[in-house]
Design a protein around this motif. Structure first.
Motif, PDB file in Angstrom:
ATOM      1  N   GLU A 391      57.084  81.038 121.108  1.00 55.94           N
ATOM      2  CA  GLU A 391      57.549  79.982 120.220  1.00 55.94           C
ATOM      3  C   GLU A 391      58.963  80.235 119.705  1.00 55.94           C
ATOM      4  OE1 GLU A 391      53.132  78.576 118.730  1.00 55.94           O
ATOM      5  OE2 GLU A 391      54.327  79.826 117.390  1.00 55.94           O
ATOM      6  N   THR A 392      59.723  79.157 119.616  1.00 51.31           N
ATOM      7  CA  THR A 392      61.115  79.239 119.187  1.00 51.31           C
ATOM      8  C   THR A 392      61.232  79.432 117.684  1.00 51.31           C
ATOM      9  OG1 THR A 392      61.891  77.902 121.039  1.00 51.31           O
ATOM     10  CG2 THR A 392      63.315  77.996 119.093  1.00 51.31           C
ATOM     11  N   PHE A 393      60.427  78.729 116.923  1.00 52.65           N
ATOM     12  CA  PHE A 393      60.550  78.746 115.469  1.00 52.65           C
ATOM     13  C   PHE A 393      59.687  79.847 114.856  1.00 52.65           C
ATOM     14  CE2 PHE A 393      61.658  74.527 116.895  1.00 52.65           C
ATOM     15  CZ  PHE A 393      62.831  74.281 116.204  1.00 52.65           C
ATOM     16  N   PRO A 394      60.106  80.431 113.744  1.00 50.75           N
ATOM     17  CA  PRO A 394      59.347  81.517 113.094  1.00 50.75           C
ATOM     18  C   PRO A 394      58.188  80.993 112.262  1.00 50.75           C
ATOM     19  CG  PRO A 394      61.361  81.107 111.879  1.00 50.75           C
ATOM     20  CD  PRO A 394      61.415  80.203 113.080  1.00 50.75           C
ATOM     21  N   ILE A 395      57.497  80.004 112.795  1.00 53.47           N
ATOM     22  CA  ILE A 395      56.294  79.447 112.178  1.00 53.47           C
ATOM     23  C   ILE A 395      55.283  79.229 113.285  1.00 53.47           C
ATOM     24  CG2 ILE A 395      57.484  78.298 110.255  1.00 53.47           C
ATOM     25  CD1 ILE A 395      57.390  75.713 111.896  1.00 53.47           C
ATOM     26  N   SER A 396      54.026  79.077 112.922  1.00 53.34           N
ATOM     27  CA  SER A 396      53.019  78.803 113.938  1.00 53.34           C
ATOM     28  C   SER A 396      53.116  77.343 114.362  1.00 53.34           C
ATOM     29  CB  SER A 396      51.615  79.105 113.396  1.00 53.34           C
ATOM     30  OG  SER A 396      50.659  78.960 114.417  1.00 53.34           O
ATOM     31  N   GLN A 397      53.320  77.115 115.652  1.00 57.46           N
ATOM     32  CA  GLN A 397      53.593  75.764 116.147  1.00 57.46           C
ATOM     33  C   GLN A 397      52.348  75.019 116.625  1.00 57.46           C
ATOM     34  OE1 GLN A 397      58.088  77.048 117.666  1.00 57.46           O
ATOM     35  NE2 GLN A 397      56.758  75.956 119.086  1.00 57.46           N
ATOM     36  N   ASP A 398      51.175  75.448 116.229  1.00 59.76           N
ATOM     37  CA  ASP A 398      49.942  74.779 116.647  1.00 59.76           C
ATOM     38  C   ASP A 398      49.487  73.728 115.636  1.00 59.76           C
ATOM     39  OD1 ASP A 398      49.328  76.614 114.691  1.00 59.76           O
ATOM     40  OD2 ASP A 398      47.438  77.260 115.606  1.00 59.76           O
ATOM     41  N   LYS A 399      50.430  73.205 114.861  1.00 60.31           N
ATOM     42  CA  LYS A 399      50.131  72.163 113.871  1.00 60.31           C
ATOM     43  C   LYS A 399      50.896  70.891 114.227  1.00 60.31           C
ATOM     44  CE  LYS A 399      48.018  75.179 111.098  1.00 60.31           C
ATOM     45  NZ  LYS A 399      48.207  76.397 111.909  1.00 60.31           N
ATOM     46  N   GLU A 400      50.307  69.737 113.864  1.00 59.72           N
ATOM     47  CA  GLU A 400      51.018  68.469 114.038  1.00 59.72           C
ATOM     48  C   GLU A 400      52.138  68.388 113.004  1.00 59.72           C
ATOM     49  OE1 GLU A 400      48.086  65.042 115.312  1.00 59.72           O
ATOM     50  OE2 GLU A 400      47.191  66.212 113.691  1.00 59.72           O
ATOM     51  N   MET A 401      53.363  68.232 113.470  1.00 56.55           N
ATOM     52  CA  MET A 401      54.490  68.229 112.562  1.00 56.55           C
ATOM     53  C   MET A 401      55.458  67.084 112.851  1.00 56.55           C
ATOM     54  SD  MET A 401      55.469  72.269 112.031  1.00 56.55           S
ATOM     55  CE  MET A 401      54.835  72.981 113.549  1.00 56.55           C
ATOM     56  N   TRP A 402      55.963  66.485 111.798  1.00 59.63           N
ATOM     57  CA  TRP A 402      56.968  65.444 111.914  1.00 59.63           C
ATOM     58  C   TRP A 402      58.261  66.003 112.489  1.00 59.63           C
ATOM     59  CZ3 TRP A 402      61.779  65.160 109.574  1.00 59.63           C
ATOM     60  CH2 TRP A 402      62.458  63.940 109.730  1.00 59.63           C
ATOM     61  N   LEU A 403      58.627  67.237 112.118  1.00 59.14           N
ATOM     62  CA  LEU A 403      59.859  67.857 112.612  1.00 59.14           C
ATOM     63  C   LEU A 403      59.865  67.936 114.132  1.00 59.14           C
ATOM     64  CD1 LEU A 403      62.509  69.459 112.297  1.00 59.14           C
ATOM     65  CD2 LEU A 403      61.114  71.530 112.013  1.00 59.14           C
ATOM     66  N   MET A 404      58.745  68.353 114.718  1.00 54.73           N
ATOM     67  CA  MET A 404      58.672  68.487 116.171  1.00 54.73           C
ATOM     68  C   MET A 404      58.731  67.108 116.848  1.00 54.73           C
ATOM     69  SD  MET A 404      58.708  71.653 116.125  1.00 54.73           S
ATOM     70  CE  MET A 404      58.137  73.159 115.358  1.00 54.73           C
ATOM     71  N   TYR A 405      58.127  66.123 116.211  1.00 55.28           N
ATOM     72  CA  TYR A 405      58.189  64.754 116.737  1.00 55.28           C
ATOM     73  C   TYR A 405      59.633  64.252 116.739  1.00 55.28           C
ATOM     74  CZ  TYR A 405      57.549  59.670 116.919  1.00 55.28           C
ATOM     75  OH  TYR A 405      57.631  58.330 117.252  1.00 55.28           O
ATOM     76  N   THR A 406      60.355  64.498 115.655  1.00 60.49           N
ATOM     77  CA  THR A 406      61.750  64.068 115.561  1.00 60.49           C
ATOM     78  C   THR A 406      62.601  64.766 116.614  1.00 60.49           C
ATOM     79  OG1 THR A 406      61.503  63.674 113.194  1.00 60.49           O
ATOM     80  CG2 THR A 406      63.739  63.906 114.017  1.00 60.49           C
ATOM     81  N   MET A 407      62.336  66.043 116.854  1.00 59.58           N
ATOM     82  CA  MET A 407      63.054  66.760 117.909  1.00 59.58           C
ATOM     83  C   MET A 407      62.801  66.124 119.272  1.00 59.58           C
ATOM     84  SD  MET A 407      62.568  70.776 116.907  1.00 59.58           S
ATOM     85  CE  MET A 407      63.029  71.213 118.576  1.00 59.58           C
ATOM     86  N   LYS A 408      61.538  65.834 119.545  1.00 64.25           N
ATOM     87  CA  LYS A 408      61.175  65.216 120.825  1.00 64.25           C
ATOM     88  C   LYS A 408      61.845  63.855 120.996  1.00 64.25           C
ATOM     89  CE  LYS A 408      58.595  63.712 124.347  1.00 64.25           C
ATOM     90  NZ  LYS A 408      58.852  64.136 125.733  1.00 64.25           N
ATOM     91  N   LYS A 409      61.832  63.067 119.946  1.00 64.36           N
ATOM     92  CA  LYS A 409      62.316  61.690 120.031  1.00 64.36           C
ATOM     93  C   LYS A 409      63.836  61.579 119.960  1.00 64.36           C
ATOM     94  CE  LYS A 409      61.739  58.857 116.479  1.00 64.36           C
ATOM     95  NZ  LYS A 409      63.033  58.176 116.160  1.00 64.36           N
ATOM     96  N   ASP A 410      64.452  62.362 119.072  1.00 64.32           N
ATOM     97  CA  ASP A 410      65.870  62.147 118.769  1.00 64.32           C
ATOM     98  C   ASP A 410      66.805  63.268 119.208  1.00 64.32           C
ATOM     99  OD1 ASP A 410      65.283  59.685 117.486  1.00 64.32           O
ATOM    100  OD2 ASP A 410      64.727  60.762 115.663  1.00 64.32           O
ATOM    101  N   LEU A 411      66.317  64.503 119.253  1.00 67.92           N
ATOM    102  CA  LEU A 411      67.205  65.617 119.597  1.00 67.92           C
ATOM    103  C   LEU A 411      67.183  65.961 121.080  1.00 67.92           C
ATOM    104  CD1 LEU A 411      69.105  67.911 118.782  1.00 67.92           C
ATOM    105  CD2 LEU A 411      67.090  69.317 118.299  1.00 67.92           C
ATOM    106  N   MET A 412      66.000  65.970 121.677  1.00 66.01           N
ATOM    107  CA  MET A 412      65.896  66.416 123.070  1.00 66.01           C
ATOM    108  C   MET A 412      66.605  65.495 124.071  1.00 66.01           C
ATOM    109  SD  MET A 412      62.084  68.082 123.207  1.00 66.01           S
ATOM    110  CE  MET A 412      61.676  69.478 122.142  1.00 66.01           C
ATOM    111  N   PRO A 413      66.593  64.172 123.906  1.00 65.28           N
ATOM    112  CA  PRO A 413      67.319  63.343 124.878  1.00 65.28           C
ATOM    113  C   PRO A 413      68.820  63.645 124.956  1.00 65.28           C
ATOM    114  CG  PRO A 413      65.711  62.013 123.718  1.00 65.28           C
ATOM    115  CD  PRO A 413      65.741  63.338 123.022  1.00 65.28           C
ATOM    116  N   PRO A 414      69.583  63.682 123.836  1.00 66.69           N
ATOM    117  CA  PRO A 414      71.001  64.029 123.967  1.00 66.69           C
ATOM    118  C   PRO A 414      71.214  65.470 124.420  1.00 66.69           C
ATOM    119  CG  PRO A 414      70.404  63.764 121.644  1.00 66.69           C
ATOM    120  CD  PRO A 414      69.263  63.267 122.444  1.00 66.69           C
ATOM    121  N   LEU A 415      70.301  66.375 124.060  1.00 68.01           N
ATOM    122  CA  LEU A 415      70.402  67.750 124.525  1.00 68.01           C
ATOM    123  C   LEU A 415      70.271  67.795 126.049  1.00 68.01           C
ATOM    124  CD1 LEU A 415      70.680  70.661 123.471  1.00 68.01           C
ATOM    125  CD2 LEU A 415      68.174  70.784 123.449  1.00 68.01           C
TER     126      LEU A 415
END
Length: 441
Positions: A391-415
């Motif tokens: 995992e990239t982030f220093p938190i457990s990523q097995d939870k539903e999170m708005w932050l990860m959704y925003t990354m998928k929707k808005d950050l990953m396409p321009p990246l």
């Protein structure tokens, strides 16, 4: 004057064709580096190596006019993004110095350092990168192609730009009944995608007040909900909380579009077939390596995937051949994130080979799957060859999170468009090291 304009237009058209394809030259061509495939892997490698070669020394063979960011198709199916946001003209995503051969490879001849393209021309090379992707085999399920090409059948598929818009159209028209989502009994690109749309659909029905009128069923050929236990445990909680019925080891084998019936085989008891009525049926089609690869027996394994070392991504038999992405035989999850990580390994090792240095780059099997579980919710799964979380982030990523959704929707396409396809994004490894203070996980 009109005649003169017509002559100029014709001349310009011919020149444009000659600039992208050998099909009108009738000549064999030789390149220092040949890249087969203009998808995520092919375009990324063209960008990386384009800096080191002169114009005309690198060629990419790709038949499509449009390059699609396919991970966005899930969001298109859920009405979150538009198909027009997913694609760009192929010419614009390839470096200017790289020759685009607009065509398909029909035969690989690694013993001759050559390939044959559809028009019969032979292209030779000093080094080759195979990035041919996966082939979608919709026709292998009787009734599926018919169901996808006529209206009011309730059948859709997010896996092709041809059909992805049908998914949201069916969601909007849905009134009641069974909504079934499938996972095929073959290798799959983006293995999380078949269940992502299941979760999005469930959320859509709930938000539109018809959830109590829908039976949601996820039929997967796999013996598990997800390959990595940490995320599988989290997803089982999601399906239980939302009353989604999961049937393991169930493979779609036939569709009866007129009756709206799907036929499933129990893979543990092959003679057992079950018919299920549906109002909506989302199909992840059977997939395979491209036919042209499967024919090249000394280049591929028994399943038709390019037989490369899983660490160095160099071919076992032909040292001047590398492969990455969905067509390689590496035992990792087939995702765009995998390509990003693999691309740097191929880049390092192929440069080393050209300069007669040892190949030191090692791919650890990194893959990432942003598991969108609804509107505004996502579990970001990241893992390695051994299916251990990475995992990239220093938190457990097995939870539903708005932050990860925003990354998928808005950050990953321009990246993707401005980082990965420009050859400068190799995945989040460096970010992970910083966030974890360089401590191994």
């Amino acid at each position: 004057m009109l005649a003169l304009r017509g002559q100029v237009y014709m001349k310009n058209s011919i020149l444009r064709c000659l600039s992208t394809s050998p099909s009108l030259t009738g000549e064999n061509q030789k390149y220092k580096l040949l890249i087969v495939g203009g998808g995520s892997a092919g375009c990324t490698m063209a960008a990386k190596f384009g800096k080191h070669f002169k114009k005309g020394e690198i060629a990419v063979i790709e038949p499509a006019d449009t390059h699609y960011y396919q991970p966005m198709f899930t969001l298109v199916g859920g009405g979150i993004k538009k198909l027009s946001e997913c694609g760009k003209p192929m010419r614009t995503v390839l470096p200017d110095k790289v020759k685009w051969i607009k065509g398909s490879v029909t035969e690989f001849k690694p013993h001759n350092n050559s390939v044959t393209v559809l028009n019969g021309d032979e292209i030779t090379y000093d080094f080759m990168i195979v990035a041919a992707g996966l082939q979608l085999n919709y026709e292998e399920i009787p009734g599926l192609v018919e169901a996808l090409n006529v209206p009011n059948t309730g059948v859709c598929s997010n896996y092709s730009y041809k059909y992805v818009n049908r998914t949201y159209e069916i969601l909007k028209q849905f009134k009641s009944g069974n909504a079934i989502f499938t996972y095929p009994n073959t290798p799959v690109k983006c293995p999380g995608a078949p269940q992502k749309i299941c979760y999005i659909a469930e959320d859509y029905f709930r938000k539109n007040g018809i959830r109590d009128k829908v039976n949601i069923i996820y039929n997967t050929s796999l013996p598990v909900l997800f390959g990595v236990k940490k995320y599988a445990d989290a997803l089982w909680k999601v399906v239980e909380q939302r009353d989604i019925k999961v049937n393991l080891r169930r493979n779609l084998v036939k569709i009866k579009p007129k009756e709206k019936i799907a036929v499933f085989q129990n893979l543990d008891v092959p003679e057992e077939l079950t018919e299920m009525e549906y109002s909506m049926l989302h199909v992840a089609p059977p997939m395979s390596a491209p036919n042209s690869l499967k024919k090249s027996k000394d280049l591929v394994n028994d399943l038709g995937f390019v037989n490369v070392n899983k660490d160095t991504l160099q071919h076992f038999k032909y040292g001047n051949v590398f492969a990455l992405g969905d067509c390689s035989a590496t035992p990792n999850s087939k995702t765009a994130a995998s390509v990003a990580a693999q691309s740097d390994i191929v880049y390092q090792n192929l440069l080393a080979l050209m300069e007669k240095r040892p190949l030191k780059g090692k791919y650890n099997g990194y893959a990432s799957c942003p598991l969108v579980t609804g509107y505004g919710k996502c579990i970001l799964a990241e893992f390695d060859y051994d299916l251990n979380p990475l995992e990239t982030f220093p938190i457990s990523q097995d939870k539903e999170m708005w932050l990860m959704y925003t990354m998928k929707k808005d950050l990953m396409p321009p990246l993707y468009w401005y980082g990965m396809l420009k050859g400068v994004w190799n995945g989040p490894g460096a970010v992970r090291n910083i966030l974890h203070l360089n401590m191994k996980k």
